[in-house]
Design an enzyme around this catalytic site. Sequence first.
Site, PDB file in Angstrom:
ATOM      1  N   LYS A  87      -8.334 -48.656 -60.759  1.00  0.00           N
ATOM      2  CA  LYS A  87      -7.597 -49.752 -61.404  1.00  0.00           C
ATOM      3  C   LYS A  87      -8.556 -50.881 -61.816  1.00  0.00           C
ATOM      4  O   LYS A  87      -9.723 -50.875 -61.436  1.00  0.00           O
ATOM      5  CB  LYS A  87      -6.536 -50.296 -60.445  1.00  0.00           C
ATOM      6  CG  LYS A  87      -5.686 -49.238 -59.769  1.00  0.00           C
ATOM      7  CD  LYS A  87      -4.559 -48.725 -60.625  1.00  0.00           C
ATOM      8  CE  LYS A  87      -3.702 -47.777 -59.808  1.00  0.00           C
ATOM      9  NZ  LYS A  87      -2.662 -47.101 -60.553  1.00  0.00           N
TER      10      LYS A  87
HETATM   11  C1  LIG Z   1      -1.726 -46.360 -59.663  1.00  0.00           C
HETATM   12  C2  LIG Z   1      -0.269 -46.364 -59.931  1.00  0.00           C
HETATM   13  C3  LIG Z   1       0.672 -46.591 -58.907  1.00  0.00           C
HETATM   14  C4  LIG Z   1       0.312 -46.869 -57.480  1.00  0.00           C
HETATM   15  O1  LIG Z   1      -0.585 -46.014 -56.957  1.00  0.00           O
HETATM   16  P1  LIG Z   1      -1.120 -46.115 -55.464  1.00  0.00           P
HETATM   17  O2  LIG Z   1      -2.122 -45.020 -55.460  1.00  0.00           O
HETATM   18  O3  LIG Z   1       0.040 -45.859 -54.569  1.00  0.00           O
HETATM   19  O4  LIG Z   1      -1.704 -47.461 -55.235  1.00  0.00           O
HETATM   20  C5  LIG Z   1       2.008 -46.648 -59.248  1.00  0.00           C
HETATM   21  N1  LIG Z   1       2.408 -46.482 -60.519  1.00  0.00           N
HETATM   22  C6  LIG Z   1       1.550 -46.267 -61.521  1.00  0.00           C
HETATM   23  C7  LIG Z   1       2.076 -46.139 -62.898  1.00  0.00           C
HETATM   24  C8  LIG Z   1       0.184 -46.187 -61.254  1.00  0.00           C
HETATM   25  O5  LIG Z   1      -0.683 -45.950 -62.247  1.00  0.00           O
END
Ligand SMILES: *Cc1c(COP(=O)(O)O)cnc(C)c1O
Length: 384
Positions: free
Chosen positions: A182
């Site tokens: 991210k």
């Molecule tokens: C990254 C992401 C999440 C959350 O991911 P985690 O691995 O649980 O932190 C949720 N929704 C979307 C659209 C994502 O890209």
Amino acid sequence: MPEIRLSAPDITQLEIDAVLEVLHTPQLSLGPKIPEFENAFKRHLGVEHAVAVSSGTAGLHCCLLGLGIGPGDEVITTPFSFIASSNVILMVGAKPVFVDIDSKTLNINADKIEAAITPKTKAILAVEAFGNPGDFDKIVQIAARHEIPLVEDSCEALGSSHGGRKAGTFGRCGVFGFYPNKQMTTGEGGMVVTNDKHLADMCRSYRNQGRDPQAGAAGNGAGWLGHVRLGYNYRMSDINAALGIAQMSRLEEILEKRQRVAHEYVQRLMDHPHIVLPTIHEKTVMSWFVFVIRLSEVFNADDRQAILTYLRNHGIGCSNYFPPIHLQPFYKETLGTKEGDYPVTEYVAARTIALPFHANLTPMEQDRVMHHLNEAVGLRLSEK
Ligand SMILES: *Cc1c(COP(=O)(O)O)cnc(C)c1O
């Protein structure tokens, strides 16, 4: 030639020192770094409450629980997303009701939401696909008109905005994720943001074993062993939070670097006859989670797979973000969804390619990506 990674975190000595500092204290969890991280987030987004959790998925789960959504309820959502945004609906026992996407924003099509609303609809869970909040102003209006809460999955959109409004602040609540691919990372982690005090209290309770939120800010007051609802351990540790605080302090710098890399790709691909670039609304500012291109309509899913394989064989990290959720085996089995149900999603998902993208990608590496991408696309065309 070394592999060019699909993604990479931007970690400096500042982050390393911040983590080491916590390791020299006895408080590795439930310590001072959690409220410090939450406060930094509140300031950044201009919201009243921020609740740090162990992942973006955990944050979304807490929000749905906090809104009282459960068995018998329906939640309208997008089939074009990372699977977590739909899984959390199933986790609370509710039913995901998919609505096809808009071919430009790649987000749930606002014009198609109302036709899917029934008396059982208890929320709209909308995702900023690849971090694009275009159209979220429309989604907010639909949610308001029907008095349904909007849960905003902003896990891909930290730093993006639309019409001057920051991603994460459109919904009753917004959720961010900090997995290492991210915009910023805590290793694993997430954050719920909201102006709804009750919802924030409920999220604090669900993240901490269903403890009474009045048990104290850090949760270690009189009611520590009083559990008023079924909760989870969705806490973030102080080690992760320290990493998050350091990343937050560098967020503008990280986003600028990502913007530069995205701009380089746009310059190189702008005139390509067979590649469609992301469409960004003039009122949208993108913080760039990933850089996803789309092959033109002369290509199909097999062509895309061949191009991905070619790129990987030449050391270029890449991926097919995202396969439609309604075609995942578990969803077909559970919901009875099938091919043809959401044609725009299926059309787009068959042709996307996520290119290597992170803050420290160099123009020379991008040249290498372009070289092999052009080769792969050319080869596939010549076989047609
Ligand atoms: C990254 C992401 C999440 C959350 O991911 P985690 O691995 O649980 O932190 C949720 N929704 C979307 C659209 C994502 O890209």
